[in-house]
Scaffold this active site. Structure first.
Site, PDB file in Angstrom:
ATOM      1  N   ARG A   1     -34.717  36.589  -9.579  1.00  0.00           N
ATOM      2  CA  ARG A   1     -34.828  35.372 -10.379  1.00  0.00           C
ATOM      3  C   ARG A   1     -35.997  35.484 -11.371  1.00  0.00           C
ATOM      4  O   ARG A   1     -35.917  35.027 -12.520  1.00  0.00           O
ATOM      5  CB  ARG A   1     -35.031  34.177  -9.429  1.00  0.00           C
ATOM      6  CG  ARG A   1     -35.156  32.831 -10.088  1.00  0.00           C
ATOM      7  CD  ARG A   1     -33.810  32.274 -10.498  1.00  0.00           C
ATOM      8  NE  ARG A   1     -33.967  30.960 -11.106  1.00  0.00           N
ATOM      9  CZ  ARG A   1     -33.082  29.986 -11.026  1.00  0.00           C
ATOM     10  NH1 ARG A   1     -31.948  30.168 -10.371  1.00  0.00           N
ATOM     11  NH2 ARG A   1     -33.285  28.834 -11.617  1.00  0.00           N
TER      12      ARG A   1
ATOM     13  N   ASP B   1     -42.744  20.710 -15.475  1.00  0.00           N
ATOM     14  CA  ASP B   1     -43.733  21.408 -14.643  1.00  0.00           C
ATOM     15  C   ASP B   1     -42.973  22.161 -13.548  1.00  0.00           C
ATOM     16  O   ASP B   1     -41.751  22.319 -13.649  1.00  0.00           O
ATOM     17  CB  ASP B   1     -44.808  20.440 -14.109  1.00  0.00           C
ATOM     18  CG  ASP B   1     -44.252  19.473 -13.069  1.00  0.00           C
ATOM     19  OD1 ASP B   1     -43.065  19.591 -12.684  1.00  0.00           O
ATOM     20  OD2 ASP B   1     -45.031  18.602 -12.618  1.00  0.00           O
TER      21      ASP B   1
ATOM     22  N   ASN C   1     -37.891  18.252 -21.192  1.00  0.00           N
ATOM     23  CA  ASN C   1     -36.548  18.140 -20.623  1.00  0.00           C
ATOM     24  C   ASN C   1     -36.117  16.685 -20.722  1.00  0.00           C
ATOM     25  O   ASN C   1     -36.961  15.795 -20.859  1.00  0.00           O
ATOM     26  CB  ASN C   1     -36.587  18.583 -19.154  1.00  0.00           C
ATOM     27  CG  ASN C   1     -35.202  18.750 -18.542  1.00  0.00           C
ATOM     28  OD1 ASN C   1     -34.182  18.703 -19.245  1.00  0.00           O
ATOM     29  ND2 ASN C   1     -35.168  18.952 -17.235  1.00  0.00           N
ATOM     30  N   THR C   2     -34.817  16.462 -20.656  1.00  0.00           N
ATOM     31  CA  THR C   2     -34.307  15.097 -20.620  1.00  0.00           C
ATOM     32  C   THR C   2     -33.524  14.897 -19.332  1.00  0.00           C
ATOM     33  O   THR C   2     -32.802  15.791 -18.882  1.00  0.00           O
ATOM     34  CB  THR C   2     -33.443  14.797 -21.871  1.00  0.00           C
ATOM     35  OG1 THR C   2     -32.835  13.519 -21.693  1.00  0.00           O
ATOM     36  CG2 THR C   2     -32.368  15.835 -22.109  1.00  0.00           C
ATOM     37  N   HIS C   3     -33.710  13.713 -18.732  1.00  0.00           N
ATOM     38  CA  HIS C   3     -33.078  13.432 -17.443  1.00  0.00           C
ATOM     39  C   HIS C   3     -32.365  12.082 -17.521  1.00  0.00           C
ATOM     40  O   HIS C   3     -32.943  11.117 -18.040  1.00  0.00           O
ATOM     41  CB  HIS C   3     -34.150  13.404 -16.340  1.00  0.00           C
ATOM     42  CG  HIS C   3     -33.578  13.161 -14.978  1.00  0.00           C
ATOM     43  ND1 HIS C   3     -32.856  14.115 -14.306  1.00  0.00           N
ATOM     44  CD2 HIS C   3     -33.585  12.065 -14.189  1.00  0.00           C
ATOM     45  CE1 HIS C   3     -32.452  13.617 -13.141  1.00  0.00           C
ATOM     46  NE2 HIS C   3     -32.887  12.377 -13.057  1.00  0.00           N
TER      47      HIS C   3
ATOM     48  N   GLY D   1     -42.097  21.441 -10.591  1.00  0.00           N
ATOM     49  CA  GLY D   1     -41.222  20.699  -9.677  1.00  0.00           C
ATOM     50  C   GLY D   1     -39.867  20.399 -10.306  1.00  0.00           C
ATOM     51  O   GLY D   1     -39.585  20.787 -11.441  1.00  0.00           O
ATOM     52  N   THR D   2     -39.043  19.697  -9.535  1.00  0.00           N
ATOM     53  CA  THR D   2     -37.740  19.270 -10.054  1.00  0.00           C
ATOM     54  C   THR D   2     -37.886  17.876 -10.646  1.00  0.00           C
ATOM     55  O   THR D   2     -38.015  16.892  -9.912  1.00  0.00           O
ATOM     56  CB  THR D   2     -36.684  19.253  -8.917  1.00  0.00           C
ATOM     57  OG1 THR D   2     -36.614  20.564  -8.359  1.00  0.00           O
ATOM     58  CG2 THR D   2     -35.323  18.857  -9.439  1.00  0.00           C
ATOM     59  N   ASP D   3     -37.928  17.810 -11.969  1.00  0.00           N
ATOM     60  CA  ASP D   3     -38.034  16.529 -12.689  1.00  0.00           C
ATOM     61  C   ASP D   3     -39.308  15.767 -12.331  1.00  0.00           C
ATOM     62  O   ASP D   3     -39.313  14.534 -12.278  1.00  0.00           O
ATOM     63  CB  ASP D   3     -36.786  15.644 -12.399  1.00  0.00           C
ATOM     64  CG  ASP D   3     -35.488  16.327 -12.771  1.00  0.00           C
ATOM     65  OD1 ASP D   3     -35.496  17.145 -13.710  1.00  0.00           O
ATOM     66  OD2 ASP D   3     -34.473  16.050 -12.123  1.00  0.00           O
TER      67      ASP D   3
HETATM   68  C1  GRF Z   1     -27.465  14.883 -20.014  1.00  0.00           C
HETATM   69  O1  GRF Z   1     -27.219  13.576 -19.512  1.00  0.00           O
HETATM   70  C2  GRF Z   1     -28.621  15.530 -19.324  1.00  0.00           C
HETATM   71  O2  GRF Z   1     -29.684  14.679 -19.079  1.00  0.00           O
HETATM   72  C3  GRF Z   1     -27.948  15.934 -18.055  1.00  0.00           C
HETATM   73  O3  GRF Z   1     -26.726  16.474 -18.476  1.00  0.00           O
HETATM   74  C4  GRF Z   1     -26.338  15.829 -19.663  1.00  0.00           C
HETATM   75  C5  GRF Z   1     -26.134  16.883 -20.716  1.00  0.00           C
HETATM   76  O4  GRF Z   1     -25.329  16.419 -21.733  1.00  0.00           O
HETATM   77  N1  GRF Z   1     -28.782  16.788 -17.262  1.00  0.00           N
HETATM   78  P1  GRF Z   1     -25.029  17.267 -23.043  1.00  0.00           P
HETATM   79  O5  GRF Z   1     -24.683  18.684 -22.622  1.00  0.00           O
HETATM   80  O6  GRF Z   1     -26.248  17.224 -23.911  1.00  0.00           O
HETATM   81  O7  GRF Z   1     -23.864  16.571 -23.669  1.00  0.00           O
END
Ligand code: GRF
Length: 202
Positions: A66, A142, A108-110, A144-146
Site C-alpha cells: 500500500r 489528516d 476532501n468533501t464528505h 484519520g477517516t474524515d
Molecule cells: C460525493 O457525495 C462525495 O462526498 C462522496 O461520493 C460522492 C461523489 O460524487 N464521497 P461525484 O463522483 O463527485 O459525483
C-alpha cells in the site's frame, strides 16, 4: 495567475465537473491541471478527457505494498505541481507518505456534517439515525477517516420520504456548490490551519 488543482476521483465526478465549470471563468482563480483516479473506466476520468485535462490511474492492486501505491500517487500529483489537491469522491485513504508531502493542502468533501457520520456511508448512516438536518463538509485531510479540520459546512434538511438516493442527490447539489465556493475562496484568499481551526482569508 491561477492556482493549480489536482483532483482525485473514483466515480461519477460531478464534483469534479462543478470545479471544471467554475475554472472556466478566469476570475475563479484556479485551473484543474490533472485528474487522478484509483480505477479506470469511470465517468470522472471521461469528464477530464473531454475537457482536455491530463489524467492518471493508479490502482492499489497493481502495487506490492500500500505504501508503494501511496508514493506513486504522491509522485503523480507532484508531477503537476499542485497548489491544492482535491479529493472529490475519491474512495481511498491516503497514507503517511502522501500526507507528509501534501498535508495542509489536501482537501476532501464528505456528504454529512462531520464529525457525524464519518466513513463510506455518510448518507445512509444519517438517514438511518433519523436526523432531520444533514449536509456536507469540506475538510483538510489528516491521517484519520474524515477526521481532519473542517474548512466549511452546509446543511441539508432530510425529508420524511427521503431514501438514500434522493437524499444523496440533494446533498450533492449543496456539496458541489460548497466545494466550488470553498476551493475558490481558498485559492483566492489563502488559508491557514491552527490545530483544528481552519481560517480562509485574512
Ligand atoms: C460525493 O457525495 C462525495 O462526498 C462522496 O461520493 C460522492 C461523489 O460524487 N464521497 P461525484 O463522483 O463527485 O459525483
Amino acid at each position: 495567475m491561477s492556482a493549480r488543482l489536482v483532483v482525485l476521483v473514483s466515480g461519477a465526478g460531478t464534483n469534479l465537473q462543478a470545479l471544471l465549470d467554475a475554472c472556466a471563468d478566469e476570475a475563479y482563480g484556479a485551473a484543474v491541471v490533472a485528474v487522478g483516479a484509483d480505477r479506470p473506466g469511470i465517468e470522472g476520468l471521461a469528464r477530464a478527457q473531454r475537457a482536455g485535462i491530463p489524467t492518471f490511474v493508479l490502482r492499489v492492486a497493481d502495487y506490492p505494498l500500500r505504501a508503494d501505491w501511496d508514493r506513486a500517487l504522491a509522485d503523480a500529483c507532484d508531477g503537476f505541481s499542485p497548489d491544492l489537491v482535491v479529493s472529490a469522491g475519491f474512495m481511498k485513504l491516503v497514507g503517511p507518505g502522501f500526507l507528509a508531502r501534501f498535508g495542509g493542502r489536501f482537501v476532501n468533501t464528505h456528504p454529512a456534517l462531520l464529525p457525524a457520520f464519518a466513513g463510506m456511508h455518510g448518507v445512509r448512516d444519517a438517514l438511518e439515525y433519523g436526523v432531520k438536518i444533514t449536509g456536507c463538509t469540506v475538510f483538510m485531510v489528516d491521517s484519520g477517516t474524515d477526521t481532519g479540520p473542517v474548512v466549511a459546512q452546509a446543511a441539508v434538511p432530510v425529508r420524511d420520504d427521503d431514501d438514500i438516493p434522493t437524499l444523496h442527490e440533494r446533498v450533492k447539489v449543496t456539496e458541489r456548490a460548497l466545494l466550488v465556493e470553498t476551493v475558490g475562496r481558498m485559492v483566492r484568499e489563502g488559508w491557514s490551519v491552527h490545530g483544528r481551526k481552519v481560517k480562509v482569508g485574512h
